[in-house]
Motif scaffolding. Sequence first.
Motif, PDB file in Angstrom:
ATOM      1  N   VAL A 104      37.824  11.409   0.490  1.00 49.19           N
ATOM      2  CA  VAL A 104      36.775  10.920  -0.406  1.00 49.19           C
ATOM      3  C   VAL A 104      35.479  11.695  -0.168  1.00 49.19           C
ATOM      4  O   VAL A 104      34.797  12.110  -1.105  1.00 49.19           O
ATOM      5  N   CYS A 105      35.152  11.928   1.117  1.00 51.39           N
ATOM      6  CA  CYS A 105      33.923  12.666   1.429  1.00 51.39           C
ATOM      7  C   CYS A 105      34.018  14.102   0.936  1.00 51.39           C
ATOM      8  O   CYS A 105      33.053  14.648   0.415  1.00 51.39           O
ATOM      9  N   THR A 106      35.206  14.708   1.107  1.00 50.84           N
ATOM     10  CA  THR A 106      35.368  16.081   0.642  1.00 50.84           C
ATOM     11  C   THR A 106      35.107  16.166  -0.851  1.00 50.84           C
ATOM     12  O   THR A 106      34.545  17.138  -1.345  1.00 50.84           O
ATOM     13  N   SER A 107      35.503  15.097  -1.565  1.00 50.42           N
ATOM     14  CA  SER A 107      35.252  15.114  -3.002  1.00 50.42           C
ATOM     15  C   SER A 107      33.755  15.140  -3.291  1.00 50.42           C
ATOM     16  O   SER A 107      33.335  15.531  -4.368  1.00 50.42           O
ATOM     17  N   GLY A 108      32.950  14.748  -2.303  1.00 50.98           N
ATOM     18  CA  GLY A 108      31.500  14.856  -2.473  1.00 50.98           C
ATOM     19  C   GLY A 108      30.987  16.267  -2.228  1.00 50.98           C
ATOM     20  O   GLY A 108      29.885  16.608  -2.612  1.00 50.98           O
ATOM     21  N   PHE A 109      31.805  17.084  -1.556  1.00 50.48           N
ATOM     22  CA  PHE A 109      31.379  18.451  -1.238  1.00 50.48           C
ATOM     23  C   PHE A 109      31.796  19.459  -2.288  1.00 50.48           C
ATOM     24  O   PHE A 109      31.172  20.494  -2.431  1.00 50.48           O
ATOM     25  N   VAL A 110      32.924  19.201  -2.970  1.00 45.80           N
ATOM     26  CA  VAL A 110      33.507  20.239  -3.815  1.00 45.80           C
ATOM     27  C   VAL A 110      32.454  20.792  -4.777  1.00 45.80           C
ATOM     28  O   VAL A 110      31.587  20.059  -5.253  1.00 45.80           O
ATOM     29  N   GLY A 111      32.563  22.080  -5.008  1.00 45.80           N
ATOM     30  CA  GLY A 111      31.603  22.724  -5.884  1.00 45.80           C
ATOM     31  C   GLY A 111      30.503  23.419  -5.114  1.00 45.80           C
ATOM     32  O   GLY A 111      29.649  24.071  -5.713  1.00 45.80           O
ATOM     33  N   PHE A 112      30.548  23.321  -3.760  1.00 43.69           N
ATOM     34  CA  PHE A 112      29.474  23.955  -2.994  1.00 43.69           C
ATOM     35  C   PHE A 112      29.489  25.464  -3.138  1.00 43.69           C
ATOM     36  O   PHE A 112      28.526  26.128  -2.807  1.00 43.69           O
ATOM     37  N   GLU A 113      30.617  26.013  -3.647  1.00 38.72           N
ATOM     38  CA  GLU A 113      30.725  27.467  -3.755  1.00 38.72           C
ATOM     39  C   GLU A 113      30.241  27.958  -5.119  1.00 38.72           C
ATOM     40  O   GLU A 113      30.258  29.145  -5.379  1.00 38.72           O
ATOM     41  N   SER A 114      29.805  27.010  -6.000  1.00 44.54           N
ATOM     42  CA  SER A 114      29.465  27.395  -7.376  1.00 44.54           C
ATOM     43  C   SER A 114      28.453  28.529  -7.437  1.00 44.54           C
ATOM     44  O   SER A 114      28.474  29.331  -8.362  1.00 44.54           O
TER      45      SER A 114
ATOM     46  N   THR B 165      24.684  24.935   1.391  1.00 44.02           N
ATOM     47  CA  THR B 165      24.896  23.834   0.447  1.00 44.02           C
ATOM     48  C   THR B 165      25.691  22.690   1.079  1.00 44.02           C
ATOM     49  O   THR B 165      25.226  21.548   1.067  1.00 44.02           O
ATOM     50  N   PRO B 166      26.887  22.957   1.681  1.00 42.38           N
ATOM     51  CA  PRO B 166      27.598  21.813   2.278  1.00 42.38           C
ATOM     52  C   PRO B 166      26.871  21.242   3.481  1.00 42.38           C
ATOM     53  O   PRO B 166      26.976  20.032   3.735  1.00 42.38           O
ATOM     54  N   ILE B 167      26.136  22.072   4.230  1.00 35.56           N
ATOM     55  CA  ILE B 167      25.435  21.532   5.400  1.00 35.56           C
ATOM     56  C   ILE B 167      24.356  20.557   4.945  1.00 35.56           C
ATOM     57  O   ILE B 167      24.233  19.437   5.453  1.00 35.56           O
ATOM     58  N   ALA B 168      23.573  20.966   3.919  1.00 40.24           N
ATOM     59  CA  ALA B 168      22.497  20.094   3.437  1.00 40.24           C
ATOM     60  C   ALA B 168      23.070  18.837   2.791  1.00 40.24           C
ATOM     61  O   ALA B 168      22.662  17.710   3.115  1.00 40.24           O
TER      62      ALA B 168
END
Lengths: 453, 248
Positions: free
Chosen positions: A177-187, A209-212
């Motif tokens: 679930v948390c990973t789903s909050g991260f996806v897209g950090f590579e946009s 982006t994922p760290i912040a």
Amino acid sequence: MSSGSGALWSALIALVVALLVVAAINVFTRRMAAPGSLYSFAAQGLHPVGAFLTGSALLLGYAGIAVMCLVASAGYIGGVIDRSPPTGSSPGLALVIPLVLFMATIVAIVVRRGTSTTWALLLGVEVVSVIAVVAASIALLTAPGDHSSFGDILTATPPASSLGSAGLIGVFAGVIVCTSGFVGFESGAALGPETRRPFLVIPRVVRWTPIASGGVLVLATWAQVDGFAVTGIDPALTGVPMHSLLTARGLGAAWSIPLDLAVGCSFGACAIASVTALVRLLFAMGTEGIITRRFAKVHRKYRTPVVALSTGLPLVVSVPVVALLLGVPQRIVAEVAVGTGVLGYMVAYVGVSLAAPRFLRRIGELSTASVAASLAAGAALVLMVTAYVGMQMSAGNGLAVLIMVGVLLLAATYLFTLRRHRPRRVQSIGAFDSTSSEDVLKTAPAAPGASRT
Amino acid sequence: MTHWRGPSGRPGTRSPAIDDHGMTGRQPKAATTALHALEEVARHGPGVTAQEIARALEVSAPTAYRLLNLLVAEEYLVRLPDLSGFALGRRAMEFVGTAASAAPQIPRRAHALIARLRSSTRWGVHLITYAHGHLHIADPDPDHPPHDDVFLERHMDRCAVGRLLLSDAAVAATPQSGPGRARQPTYAIQVGELERHLGCVAVAVRDEDGILIAAIAISGPAHRMADALEELLATAAPVAQDLADLLA
């Protein structure tokens, strides 16, 4: 975000997995800039079929998240405009559908212009929304009462009753679930060719982006876990944990409107980011001739891929609008969209993780550390994709999985057909903005401007 | 690390004004290695690989990869299209290159020709020279200052002088014979692409072998470009002819 006390562990583990994926992605962003981002990266290390499947999964990821963001943003902003429905339920369709169309129009305007002013505005929106969430978390954590510290929560054994999914499985579900909050950090990688110093700036953006966002996620999770413990609210019984908690602490009325507004705008900004990357991926595929070359056309003045935008965005918008008109509840639309999007991203991340070591070997820059990171990322992702599929199926959300599998099958069929009829087009997968002779000092053999035309 | 002795005589306190962490630990070595890496690329020429550089510098492969990626990020080096080979980049050119790549001297009579063209029209007139795929503003119109050459090269596909170079290169890249052979461009035009209200036409100057050596760039209001184009080309053509003899 409510797998009990393990939630904090879930958020931290998800951050580690995200950083492993970052390592694999930055293998590429340090060496090349391509509007197709992960698709073009995968093409450097995988067979064209693998690259195209990665690209298709990524398209689905962008589209799924864009749909979810449009619906969520309309839902939150609608909730601010019409406060009559009880907290946690959605505003009426008569309000939501015009709002979805309104947000889509804003997305279209911003992505079409693509100037630095609009990006600055977007950044402003995100900063405000992050401040709102951080402020709400801090308000919860500093409200009077008996609080548990960060360390206490990490070491506490989860109570057996929390959601009935305590322990390792709960933590694992939480990670997904948390990973789903991260996806897209590579946009950000899709904007490489439009960046002044891409090999410096893009790896930094992808890393931070994922760290912040992970920092905000961990803080918000801490505030909620602590809040549930202090107030005694059962996390399983609330759909809007922040609201229930704030209300329980007597902070509800003052906080909920600005929080909803900020979150609504933030979802709007997220939709813009997803569509920005989506149209650049279509543009990249169009340039290569893998899909219609019309997508490679850019706006005369703004140099943005307008044809990809004017085709892609209406498709993205029509999905939720039609679904809502057919009477599908907003929550279900958002859930299927986010499920499809997260699956798409995860499959694309698997593709790029597998491609990284093969790419490094090809250019003769293989190192043990990068192989280890890529393999760890790949293994963790495969495990998570499998678990996610299982979770979605058992939760009766098989539609997302079905869409994902359908799109991948369709993409494979399409590519094999294309290869039979137009083999040279398949060869061209993976074109990118390579160095042209203007960038090279004059010791280079002359091949003027070959790639900039 | 050097310990700065403050006025109080206490060791270990450093002046806040120079507190930039100095050059500590292995940094001097890293800086030297970076310069050696640049030197190595310059010596080998374009296409040298990371492993070759690692061997030449006698550093471990991961160190070489990190260093090279850093130099690429800072644009001192660039990767060639195969991504495994390196070449010196634009910024390396800026400090080694000003002497080596100095613009060819323009004869005084060429400047005189451009000056005469300027006095005969109200449009801005610039002389641009081309060499090795780069463009150089040899004689900018003082009354209509053009964009600098770095900017123009960055927007090759949007400025007239860049478009002329690109389309010329595209023709040169196609087979030299056959009925379908594209003709060398004689001019390129841009209307409102760099500045909304400005347009520019670049008229080719070619030597006797047909190599593009320079361009006369004529800039002015975008809305008048279409109507004035024919007249501008007619005015510039004989000047381009004369320049070809002077610059070849």
